[in-house]
Design a protein around this motif. Structure first.
Motif, PDB file in Angstrom:
ATOM      1  N   LYS A  69       6.473 -35.152   6.725  1.00 49.98           N
ATOM      2  CA  LYS A  69       6.257 -34.040   7.338  1.00 49.98           C
ATOM      3  C   LYS A  69       7.484 -32.931   7.289  1.00 49.98           C
ATOM      4  O   LYS A  69       7.378 -31.842   7.325  1.00 49.98           O
ATOM      5  CB  LYS A  69       6.244 -34.190   8.891  1.00 49.98           C
ATOM      6  N   ALA A  70       8.831 -33.445   7.300  1.00 50.29           N
ATOM      7  CA  ALA A  70       9.728 -32.787   6.987  1.00 50.29           C
ATOM      8  C   ALA A  70      10.153 -31.967   5.754  1.00 50.29           C
ATOM      9  O   ALA A  70      11.017 -31.470   5.638  1.00 50.29           O
ATOM     10  CB  ALA A  70      11.186 -33.486   7.653  1.00 50.29           C
ATOM     11  N   MET A  71       9.236 -32.547   4.715  1.00 51.49           N
ATOM     12  CA  MET A  71       9.460 -31.682   3.167  1.00 51.49           C
ATOM     13  C   MET A  71       8.772 -30.571   3.136  1.00 51.49           C
ATOM     14  O   MET A  71       7.745 -30.229   3.754  1.00 51.49           O
ATOM     15  CB  MET A  71       9.112 -32.828   2.369  1.00 51.49           C
ATOM     16  N   THR A  72       9.179 -29.767   2.223  1.00 49.34           N
ATOM     17  CA  THR A  72       8.349 -28.477   1.716  1.00 49.34           C
ATOM     18  C   THR A  72       7.157 -29.375   0.942  1.00 49.34           C
ATOM     19  O   THR A  72       7.302 -30.352   0.471  1.00 49.34           O
ATOM     20  CB  THR A  72       9.079 -27.805   0.843  1.00 49.34           C
ATOM     21  N   PRO A  73       6.152 -28.273   0.608  1.00 48.18           N
ATOM     22  CA  PRO A  73       5.036 -28.791  -0.092  1.00 48.18           C
ATOM     23  C   PRO A  73       5.478 -29.167  -1.484  1.00 48.18           C
ATOM     24  O   PRO A  73       4.803 -30.111  -2.068  1.00 48.18           O
ATOM     25  CB  PRO A  73       4.019 -27.670  -0.097  1.00 48.18           C
ATOM     26  N   GLU A  74       6.471 -28.533  -2.031  1.00 50.43           N
ATOM     27  CA  GLU A  74       6.854 -29.053  -3.249  1.00 50.43           C
ATOM     28  C   GLU A  74       7.530 -30.077  -3.436  1.00 50.43           C
ATOM     29  O   GLU A  74       7.155 -31.102  -4.486  1.00 50.43           O
ATOM     30  CB  GLU A  74       7.899 -27.707  -4.048  1.00 50.43           C
ATOM     31  N   GLU A  75       8.332 -30.785  -2.277  1.00 54.63           N
ATOM     32  CA  GLU A  75       8.886 -31.739  -2.253  1.00 54.63           C
ATOM     33  C   GLU A  75       7.991 -33.019  -2.200  1.00 54.63           C
ATOM     34  O   GLU A  75       8.115 -34.113  -2.715  1.00 54.63           O
ATOM     35  CB  GLU A  75       9.998 -32.127  -1.110  1.00 54.63           C
ATOM     36  N   ARG A  76       7.044 -32.613  -1.375  1.00 52.29           N
ATOM     37  CA  ARG A  76       6.040 -33.839  -1.065  1.00 52.29           C
ATOM     38  C   ARG A  76       5.316 -34.231  -2.577  1.00 52.29           C
ATOM     39  O   ARG A  76       4.871 -35.238  -2.598  1.00 52.29           O
ATOM     40  CB  ARG A  76       4.916 -33.085  -0.226  1.00 52.29           C
ATOM     41  N   LYS A  77       5.135 -32.904  -3.359  1.00 51.96           N
ATOM     42  CA  LYS A  77       4.198 -33.599  -4.624  1.00 51.96           C
ATOM     43  C   LYS A  77       5.360 -34.429  -5.475  1.00 51.96           C
ATOM     44  O   LYS A  77       4.552 -34.901  -6.351  1.00 51.96           O
ATOM     45  CB  LYS A  77       4.145 -32.020  -5.324  1.00 51.96           C
ATOM     46  N   GLU A  78       6.432 -34.518  -5.190  1.00 40.86           N
ATOM     47  CA  GLU A  78       7.282 -35.364  -6.054  1.00 40.86           C
ATOM     48  C   GLU A  78       7.285 -36.976  -5.646  1.00 40.86           C
ATOM     49  O   GLU A  78       7.653 -37.785  -6.198  1.00 40.86           O
ATOM     50  CB  GLU A  78       8.799 -34.810  -6.121  1.00 40.86           C
ATOM     51  N   VAL A  79       6.648 -36.900  -4.224  1.00 38.24           N
ATOM     52  CA  VAL A  79       6.714 -38.443  -3.695  1.00 38.24           C
ATOM     53  C   VAL A  79       5.743 -39.121  -4.128  1.00 38.24           C
ATOM     54  O   VAL A  79       4.374 -38.641  -4.287  1.00 38.24           O
ATOM     55  CB  VAL A  79       6.710 -38.336  -1.944  1.00 38.24           C
ATOM     56  N   PRO A  80       5.696 -40.468  -4.583  1.00 36.85           N
ATOM     57  CA  PRO A  80       4.750 -41.379  -5.200  1.00 36.85           C
ATOM     58  C   PRO A  80       3.603 -41.604  -4.039  1.00 36.85           C
ATOM     59  O   PRO A  80       4.044 -42.093  -3.037  1.00 36.85           O
ATOM     60  CB  PRO A  80       5.447 -42.510  -5.741  1.00 36.85           C
ATOM     61  N   PRO A  81       2.556 -41.291  -4.465  1.00 35.15           N
ATOM     62  CA  PRO A  81       1.354 -41.401  -3.180  1.00 35.15           C
ATOM     63  C   PRO A  81       1.069 -42.964  -3.054  1.00 35.15           C
ATOM     64  O   PRO A  81       1.400 -43.683  -3.822  1.00 35.15           O
ATOM     65  CB  PRO A  81       0.168 -40.893  -3.732  1.00 35.15           C
ATOM     66  N   ARG A  82       0.865 -43.086  -1.717  1.00 36.41           N
ATOM     67  CA  ARG A  82       0.787 -44.520  -1.319  1.00 36.41           C
ATOM     68  C   ARG A  82      -0.417 -44.702  -0.250  1.00 36.41           C
ATOM     69  O   ARG A  82      -0.842 -43.858   0.521  1.00 36.41           O
ATOM     70  CB  ARG A  82       1.959 -44.793  -0.227  1.00 36.41           C
ATOM     71  N   VAL A  83      -1.240 -45.803  -0.121  1.00 32.64           N
ATOM     72  CA  VAL A  83      -1.974 -46.067   0.577  1.00 32.64           C
ATOM     73  C   VAL A  83      -1.543 -47.234   1.254  1.00 32.64           C
ATOM     74  O   VAL A  83      -1.459 -48.388   0.559  1.00 32.64           O
ATOM     75  CB  VAL A  83      -3.565 -46.433   0.086  1.00 32.64           C
ATOM     76  N   SER A  84      -1.323 -47.266   2.627  1.00 39.22           N
ATOM     77  CA  SER A  84      -0.983 -48.444   3.458  1.00 39.22           C
ATOM     78  C   SER A  84      -2.517 -49.134   3.937  1.00 39.22           C
ATOM     79  O   SER A  84      -2.886 -48.437   4.952  1.00 39.22           O
ATOM     80  CB  SER A  84      -0.061 -48.037   4.614  1.00 39.22           C
ATOM     81  N   ILE A  85      -2.560 -50.293   3.597  1.00 35.41           N
ATOM     82  CA  ILE A  85      -3.680 -51.027   4.080  1.00 35.41           C
ATOM     83  C   ILE A  85      -3.537 -52.107   5.107  1.00 35.41           C
ATOM     84  O   ILE A  85      -2.725 -53.007   4.666  1.00 35.41           O
ATOM     85  CB  ILE A  85      -4.755 -51.312   2.633  1.00 35.41           C
ATOM     86  N   PHE A  86      -4.361 -52.015   6.097  1.00 35.24           N
ATOM     87  CA  PHE A  86      -4.142 -53.307   7.016  1.00 35.24           C
ATOM     88  C   PHE A  86      -5.305 -53.872   7.270  1.00 35.24           C
ATOM     89  O   PHE A  86      -6.442 -53.256   7.322  1.00 35.24           O
ATOM     90  CB  PHE A  86      -3.641 -52.679   8.395  1.00 35.24           C
ATOM     91  N   GLY A  87      -5.090 -55.144   7.949  1.00 34.97           N
ATOM     92  CA  GLY A  87      -6.413 -55.769   8.085  1.00 34.97           C
ATOM     93  C   GLY A  87      -6.186 -57.046   8.873  1.00 34.97           C
ATOM     94  O   GLY A  87      -4.830 -57.884   8.422  1.00 34.97           O
ATOM     95  N   GLY A  88      -6.715 -57.310   9.743  1.00 28.40           N
ATOM     96  CA  GLY A  88      -6.493 -58.932  10.444  1.00 28.40           C
ATOM     97  C   GLY A  88      -7.040 -58.703  11.944  1.00 28.40           C
ATOM     98  O   GLY A  88      -7.292 -57.831  12.626  1.00 28.40           O
ATOM     99  N   LYS A  89      -7.270 -59.947  12.463  1.00 23.44           N
ATOM    100  CA  LYS A  89      -7.757 -60.129  13.730  1.00 23.44           C
ATOM    101  C   LYS A  89      -6.542 -60.457  14.720  1.00 23.44           C
ATOM    102  O   LYS A  89      -5.792 -61.195  14.441  1.00 23.44           O
ATOM    103  CB  LYS A  89      -8.773 -61.388  14.076  1.00 23.44           C
ATOM    104  N   ALA A  90      -6.727 -60.103  16.078  1.00 24.21           N
ATOM    105  CA  ALA A  90      -5.481 -60.392  17.028  1.00 24.21           C
ATOM    106  C   ALA A  90      -6.886 -61.483  18.057  1.00 24.21           C
ATOM    107  O   ALA A  90      -7.800 -61.184  18.295  1.00 24.21           O
ATOM    108  CB  ALA A  90      -5.180 -59.310  17.911  1.00 24.21           C
ATOM    109  N   ALA A  91      -5.836 -62.482  18.243  1.00 23.41           N
ATOM    110  CA  ALA A  91      -6.565 -63.317  19.423  1.00 23.41           C
ATOM    111  C   ALA A  91      -7.122 -62.444  20.677  1.00 23.41           C
ATOM    112  O   ALA A  91      -6.075 -61.700  21.082  1.00 23.41           O
ATOM    113  CB  ALA A  91      -5.575 -64.212  19.858  1.00 23.41           C
TER     114      ALA A  91
END
Ligand code: GFP
Ligand code: GFP
Length: 842
Positions: free
Chosen positions: A591-613
């Motif tokens: 969020k703190a980056m400029t759109p240009e800076e953001r383009k340089e960041v390697p894209p990521r998908v954070s995936i979670f899964g799991g049950k809670a008791a």
């Protein structure tokens, strides 16, 4: 044996022996026959459910024919068998596994296509058999696959829960539990209405003395519940051997209902009795690593253990051997302390029912049992109140007291005048109320005890079971590092990679039977064609997951982004909170980056899964935060592909089969010293993903095998945890400043009302940060940065992946099972070639 057909009539049987389908034409014929006769439908009335049913029945026929032969072979050979007692078997789906293990998936694929169906759609019709919570139950399932694939004479014994682990729905970002009624159609089990055992509860103990002065105890009165056997065939891979998983179901012992009550007009209560009996096997307790001390749970444990032992003893008695040979014929493995009552029950059978002397009986018991410990978490170590025992199992309590008395007497002889050690190791905890310590009972009644990874085995020897090492000597405590079956977790889940590996190893049958052969692919690590094919397989697996995410969540993810996955039960010690705090930190940075800076960041998908008791409030709060972050981040137009956060609902075995092959990075980030082993860490690396992890459980051995340069380790070490915790409470402890920024964002309402997440923040700031989230946060962020940099160099990344996979041979559950067989059970495989022929001796 009573029900055997006499010799003169056997020829007619032999001539008409059942045989399963051979080849595609016969497969199609069997499917059509099952649709038309078993299911009473036709080609005008055959949907995918019916096609699934008929396909399964065609395969089931094949399995059960081999099952019969295997059982018969084992009975004739009269060799030692292993019995694996586990309250959980997290089997997942059976059809795909059966097709692959018997080597007929291609046949089925082309046959189904002729009949108008796609095999992928048919496989999807099956409900998961989700009779387990997580790692412990899935380990049991992998072990069954290895036992059969290695031709060991082995049975699993468990409970046939009507409801498996609940289904998880996410509604408005919160977990909602829905019952999992998985049995509406289950072609994989055979009800054995002729194999039943009546199990007693409650009542009282009477003692009688005979002329010689010998005292015998009689357990009388109380209630009786009937156990009915359901058999599930377990096919080995590339062997005809098909073992048995026997699951017990509870029903009223008196038949349908109490006729007296019925005749007196009390129909309702006679039905209620029946329902009460059925309750015993109705539901799997969904608390992982937590002992809640519920009476029904203890009832489940005794019901299952007593039925299984009755069956094992009955089978042994058929051999007419003397009792002292019992341990030469029978090895019983206790998967955690849940089946510990088996120790007491066998002692009871031998002294009360079979008339053996205490010492002779106890010798047999100790030589028969082995116990696996899966955790050092104190809240998970089972204890039952003496009062509950007295009420439910009065005779067993007496025997436990005697076991304890004799045990403490021997301790006293070795450590005279050491009151401290006596009270520390007593099976009875002198608390209010008094408690039976099940782990201690399991240790005292077994000849071997194992942990599930080296660090964990060291920890149990030096902490929770330290005194017992002093008493019994170090040889009783061994390590068997966990493993996974490469059949399901590579060949079935990731056919693309399995096929590619097979081209370098000389065929799937070779490396799937001996996973150490994987090391051959290291020779091809620089082969451009192999590397290209490798990358294509990974991308296809990621596309498959991206499609799944699109259909189930509506979110679009870029398959070229780094897929960062953490899927497992939600638990504070597994630290999904550390992961999601890290994700928030990344979001704030973006969020703190400029759109240009953001383009340089390697894209990521954070995936979670799991049950809670269902009763684990903090775990549910973690799920809620992940889902809230997901909603904000995924809908933030500034962010785009740079970051996506996905929570996959209702994580289970069949979803793992899609998720695991698609990961680039997976997270195994438990507080050092808390995760006994972990097994999904092994699955992810075997499927060509890298790990970010702590020096905990099997991560350490994975590092040793694949090399430090191929894993992203971070955080404090197990040996420092105690001091850090001490410092949190008594020292001058400040939260990590980067974590403070994350907390500020949550406080500022970025992800909804802070009240919803206050518990997670307080745990770190105000309640001693028991899981060291703040201590490890900086190291975690730094290591994630390193991951980004490494991923940017795709060539190097692929080299790491290929090298890692090639060095994963050690983590096959086949290796584990061979270790158990040699170090603990003393059993040998029984190869099908030694088949003595049909019905000779009976
Ligand atoms: C098992 C199987 C039977 C089979 C026998 C002998 O029985 O179907 O006939 O072995 O092969 F269940 P038990 O060992 O349980 O008596
Ligand atoms: C437990 C331990 C894990 C271990 C498995 C199998 O798992 O570290 O890998 O048992 O031994 F915690 P859960 O049942 O808690 O998932």
């Amino acid at each position: 044996v009573e029900a055997s057909i006499p010799e003169p009539q056997r020829e007619a049987w032999l001539k008409n022996q059942a045989s399963g389908f051979k080849g595609k034409d016969e497969f199609e014929k069997e499917v059509v026959r099952h649709v038309e006769t078993t299911l009473a439908r036709s080609m005008f009335n055959c949907d995918e459910t019916a096609a699934y049913a008929a396909t399964s029945l065609a395969f089931r026929d094949r399995l059960v024919i081999e099952w019969n032969r295997t059982q018969q072979r084992q009975t004739f050979a009269d060799t030692k068998r292993v019995y694996y007692l586990s309250l959980e078997f997290l089997m997942g789906r059976a059809l795909d596994n059966a097709m692959l293990n018997v080597g007929e998936k291609e046949t089925a694929k082309s046959g189904l296509s002729d009949l108008g169906f796609r095999i992928e759609d048919i496989i999807q019709q099956e409900n998961d058999a989700a009779l387990g919570n997580g790692g412990l139950g899935r380990l049991a399932a992998c072990f069954l696959d290895s036992l059969a694939s290695l031709d060991y004479p082995a049975w699993g014994y468990g409970l046939r829960y009507r409801y498996g682990i609940f289904k998880q729905e996410i509604i408005d970002g919160y977990q909602v539990e829905v019952p999992d009624y998985w049995l509406d159609f289950n072609p994989w089990e055979f009800p054995r209405h002729d194999v039943t055992v009546d199990i007693q509860f409650y009542g009282y103990v009477k003692k009688t003395t005979d002329e010689s002065g010998k005292v015998t105890a009689h357990w009388e009165g109380g209630d009786t519940v009937r156990a009915v056997a359901y058999d599930v065939p377990i096919p080995g891979y590339a062997t005809p051997a098909t073992n048995n998983l026997r699951l017990w179901s509870s029903q009223a012992a008196s038949g349908e209902f109490d006729f007296q009550k019925f005749n007196s007009g009390d129909y309702e209560s006679s039905v209620a009795d029946q329902q009460r009996a059925e309750t015993i096997s109705a539901v799997l307790y969904p608390n992982d690593n937590l002992d809640r001390g519920k009476e029904l749970r203890l009832k489940q444990q005794y019901f299952w253990v007593a039925a299984s032992l009755y069956d094992i003893v009955r089978r042994f008695k058929k051999s007419k051997r003397p009792w002292r040979e019992f341990p030469d014929q029978v090895a019983i493995q206790l998967n955690d302390t849940h089946p510990t009552l088996a120790i007491v029950e066998l002692q009871r059978i031998l002294i009360d029912l079979e008339g053996l002397d205490w010492d002779d009986a106890w010798n047999i018991v100790q030589q028969t049992f082995c116990y696996t410990n899966h955790t050092v978490l104190p809240e998970a170590l089972e204890k039952w109140s003496v009062g509950l025992f007295q009420h439910l199992l009065p005779r067993h309590l007496q025997i436990i007291y005697d076991i304890n008395l004799f045990f403490l007497q021997t301790v006293e002889r070795t450590f005279p005048k050491n009151r401290e050690i006596l009270s520390r190791v007593s099976i009875i905890e002198e608390s209010q109320p008094k408690m039976v310590r099940m782990a201690y009972l399991a240790i005292v009644g077994s000849h071997k005890v194992n942990g599930v990874a080296e660090l964990h085995s060291d920890l149990i020897r030096t902490t929770i079971f330290k005194d017992f090492v002093t008493i019994f000597g170090p040889d009783k405590f061994v390590n068997v590092t966990n493993g996974i079956t490469p059949r399901r977790w590579l060949h079935q889940a990731n056919p693309g990679l399995s096929d590619l590996i097979a081209t370098k190893v000389g065929g799937p049958e070779l490396f799937l039977k001996d996973l150490t052969l994987l090391n051959k692919i290291e020779l091809s690590v620089n082969d451009p064609a192999f590397r290209k094919a490798w990358a294509e397989v990974k991308l296809a697996n990621k596309q498959r997951l991206a499609d799944y995410i699109k259909t189930t969540t509506g979110f679009t993810v870029n398959p070229k982004a780094l897929f960062d996955v953490q899927v497992k039960r939600i638990h504070e010690y597994k630290r999904q909170q550390l992961n999601i705090f890290g994700v928030i930190h990344r979001y704030l940075k973006l969020k703190a980056m400029t759109p240009e800076e953001r383009k340089e960041v390697p894209p990521r998908v954070s995936i979670f899964g799991g049950k809670a008791a269902p009763g684990y409030w903090m775990a549910k709060q973690i799920i809620h935060l992940i889902n809230s972050v997901s909603k904000v981040v995924n809908n933030d137009p500034d962010i785009g592909d740079a970051l996506k956060v996905i929570f996959i609902e209702d994580y289970n075995v069949s979803k793992a089969e899609i998720i695991v092959p698609a990961s680039d990075l997976s997270e195994h980030i438990s507080t050092a010293g808390t995760e006994a082993s972990g097994t999904s860490n092994m699955k992810f690396v075997l499927n060509g993903g890298l790990i970010i992890g702590t020096c905990d459980g099997a991560n350490i051995e994975i590092t040793r095998e694949i090399g430090e340069e191929n894993i992203f380790l971070f955080g404090n070490l197990a040996e420092d945890v105690d001091d850090l915790r001490h410092n949190h409470t008594y020292g001058d402890h400040k939260t990590d400043p980067e974590l403070d920024q994350v907390f500020d964002a949550i406080h500022g309402g970025t992800f909804g009302s802070v009240n919803d997440f206050q518990g997670m923040i307080s745990a770190v700031r105000d309640h001693g940060d028991y899981y060291l989230v703040s201590d490890d946060f900086h190291s975690y962020l730094e290591t994630q940065d390193l991951v980004d940099k490494s991923y940017a160099d795709q060539e190097l990344w692929i080299t790491k992946c290929i090298t890692s996979v090639s060095r994963m041979g050690f983590f096959s559950s086949d290796r584990c099972i061979n270790e158990y067989a040699e170090m603990m059970w003393n059993v040998e495989p029984l190869q099908p070639e030694t088949n003595i022929g049909v019905a000779k001796g009976e």
